[in-house]
Design an enzyme around this catalytic site. Structure first.
Site, PDB file in Angstrom:
ATOM      1  N   ASP A  44      35.371   9.269  48.963  1.00 44.07           N
ATOM      2  CA  ASP A  44      36.432  10.310  49.055  1.00 44.07           C
ATOM      3  C   ASP A  44      35.648  11.801  49.247  1.00 44.07           C
ATOM      4  OD1 ASP A  44      38.794  11.794  48.658  1.00 44.07           O
ATOM      5  OD2 ASP A  44      39.130  10.879  46.893  1.00 44.07           O
ATOM      6  N   ASP A  45      35.900  12.053  50.400  1.00 43.21           N
ATOM      7  CA  ASP A  45      35.461  13.495  51.138  1.00 43.21           C
ATOM      8  C   ASP A  45      33.929  13.707  51.201  1.00 43.21           C
ATOM      9  OD1 ASP A  45      38.339  14.284  50.912  1.00 43.21           O
ATOM     10  OD2 ASP A  45      37.858  15.992  49.452  1.00 43.21           O
ATOM     11  N   CYS A  84      43.184  12.455  53.109  1.00 43.35           N
ATOM     12  CA  CYS A  84      42.942  11.064  52.334  1.00 43.35           C
ATOM     13  C   CYS A  84      44.239  10.174  52.564  1.00 43.35           C
ATOM     14  CB  CYS A  84      43.036  11.765  50.952  1.00 43.35           C
ATOM     15  SG  CYS A  84      44.050  12.939  50.451  1.00 43.35           S
ATOM     16  N   HIS A 147      46.196   6.066  46.353  1.00 45.90           N
ATOM     17  CA  HIS A 147      46.892   7.283  46.988  1.00 45.90           C
ATOM     18  C   HIS A 147      47.952   6.581  48.032  1.00 45.90           C
ATOM     19  CE1 HIS A 147      45.614  11.803  47.737  1.00 45.90           C
ATOM     20  NE2 HIS A 147      46.519  11.239  46.834  1.00 45.90           N
TER      21      HIS A 147
END
Length: 529
Positions: A44-45, A84, A147
């Site tokens: 994530d990121d 995301c 998500h």
């Protein structure tokens, strides 16, 4: 059956043929290799430049670097979107967000995702990877951040997964449970607590044990399904690298890069433990593992936002820094160790590749953007293909071979730039490229030779021979793409305070249901994305 056997018995030759066929069939079944296991690790990121094998200087990722040394490093791997939720939707459907509906048309060329107030989620018209793998007997589990919609009908067990441990949203907070509820953590289809209230994330120190919990959830699933003799699909998607960053006690304060580096070190540790467990169980040569990230590093977070290497800008933009991400494939005995590829590839390819590995075809009733990567992975045969860069409802750019053409340019609105928030190109400026107003260049795209100029700093002159030679092929590819494009109904348009995580499934058993306010749906505002 008995009548049939009796007839064969009366005919000695026929009976011998039947027995021979049965024995051959049984032997073939016994000798057939078991279906390969599949593990997709989606950070994530985490930026392209956050791992040592891509040049990071902080020496935080020895296990990820070892994974690359034992497998194949993709130097030109892209996420399906620079944010995301749409990127994750692209991975699990094999389709661009503009097709699968994970975008907004409330505003032109704006990213959107699934905050707590989001009414929508991944459409039930979309076929997700675990549902397809289930047809071949795969057991599947997602660990970490989902998500793709936090309302019950959108949660993983209703979209093809067999097991779930993690959250429908990011771990933002803490909240007061009055204006905004804290995010629930799920075990399968029921919440088992909430971030900050029941699962500690200390915003002051950065301490949290969540990554270790996610690790154990992944390991237990691997061991259980291996013992049962089932092929498995593990979608391991921890979110410690997303702000607010966190790390467990053994990694807290260890990195020279601060809390973000600590979180990267812990992710690296987890990757190493999972790969070693596969070796210990003797299933490493029958398990395909791919490591990547959902988008580029969040450069607007400064030192806590990661590293995109030499690339321009970061998360939320369609420049290289927003969508070129780490990509490492690992499959001992199948993928040549220590190999490097410049195959243009995207996270949507993981959908098609996973199906191919399982012996399945992609769905034939819809456009699939993902490509089967088994040839570049195993035979190292490259395939020419375009990569499209979308921001919301607009195709911003396309890469074909060594060239990338920008049809629209912009970074973020000037108002947010003035406040110092959401500096998607923090510390970087390219005249007439990193603009704060949306600029339409469709008639004369801004073209870069991305191999010679990976930082997108030097646009080719439109009158140059190189520009004139490159653009006809690109124009044809774009025209074909747009002519065949059928946009999905946008799922990320409407928000409502009443759909926040006030009373998620399982809250009754915990005595942790919160009052649900009156419904008041409105268009979501995506001003700075």
């Amino acid at each position: 059956y008995l009548k049939c056997m009796s007839e064969y018995s009366s005919n000695g030759e026929g009976f011998r043929m039947l027995i021979g066929w049965l024995l051959t069939s049984l032997l073939t079944t016994c000798l057939t290799d078991p279906l390969p296991n599949i593990i997709l690790m989606n950070m994530d990121d985490m930026g392209w430049g956050d791992i040592g094998v891509n040049g990071n200087w902080a020496k935080e990722t020895p296990n990820i670097d070892k994974m690359a040394a034992e497998g194949m490093l993709f130097q030109d791997f892209y996420s399906g979107n620079p944010l995301c939720s749409p990127s994750r939707a692209a991975l699990l459907t094999g389709r661009l967000p503009i097709r699968n509906g994970f975008y907004t048309d409330n505003h032109h060329a704006r990213n959107a995702y699934t905050p707590q107030k989001m009414i929508g989620g991944i459409s039930h018209k979309e076929i997700l990877l675990p549902k397809l793998l289930k047809t071949k007997g795969y057991r599947s589990k997602i660990v970490g951040k989902w998500h793709l919609g936090h309302r019950e009908q959108f949660l993983p067990l209703n979209r093809g997964f067999d097991e779930f441990f993690g959250s429908g949203n990011c771990h933002l907070g803490p909240y007061n449970d009055k204006n905004t509820p804290n995010i629930p953590v799920y075990k399968d289809d029921k919440m088992v607590g909430r971030y900050y209230t029941n699962f500690t994330i200390d915003r002051k120190t950065g301490y949290s044990n969540m990554s270790q919990i996610f690790l154990e959830e992944g390991l237990s699933f691997i061991e259980k399904e291996n013992k049962a003799g089932n092929p498995f699909f593990l979608y391991w998607t921890p979110d410690a690298n997303h702000g607010p960053n966190y790390a467990s006690e053994m990694f807290l304060g260890k990195s020279i890069r601060g809390i973000f580096g600590d979180s990267v070190m812990e992710m690296d540790h987890c990757v190493g433990v999972i790969l070693q467990r596969l070796k210990d169980l003797g299933i490493d040569k029958n398990t395909f593992v791919f490591f990547t990230s959902d988008n580029g590093a969040a450069t607007y977070r400064g030192s806590e936002g990661g590293d995109n290497g030499p690339f321009l800008c970061g998360k939320c933009t369609t420049f290289e820094g927003g969508m070129r991400v780490p990509g490492i494939a690992w499959w001992p005995g199948k993928i040549p160790a220590g190999s490097i590829t410049h195959q243009l590839a995207t996270n949507m390819d993981l959908f098609s590749t996973s199906l191919a590995i399982a012996g399945l075809d992609v769905p034939q009733d819809r456009a699939i953007d993902g490509m089967d990567l088994t040839k570049p992975l195993i035979q190292q045969v490259l395939t020419d293909r375009p990569v499209f860069f979308y921001r919301g409802n607009e195709m911003m750019a396309v890469r074909l071979g060594q060239y990338k053409a920008h049809y629209w340019l912009w970074v973020s609105s000037r108002g947010f730039q003035r406040t110092g928030h959401y500096l998607f190109c923090k510390g970087q400026y390219v005249a007439n490229v990193t603009t704060h107003e949306q600029k339409d260049h469709s008639e004369q795209p801004v073209l870069f030779n991305i191999e010679r100029d990976p930082g997108e700093k030097y646009p080719l002159k439109p009158h140059s021979a190189e520009y004139k030679a490159a653009m006809p092929d690109i124009s044809r590819v774009v025209a074909t793409h747009k002519a065949a494009l059928v946009p999905g109904t946008p799922d990320l348009n409407m928000c409502d305070n009443a759909v926040q995580n006030w009373a998620p499934p399982g809250c009754e058993e915990m005595g942790y249901c919160l009052p649900i306010p009156k419904s008041d749906p409105v268009e979501c505002f995506w001003g700075f994305y």
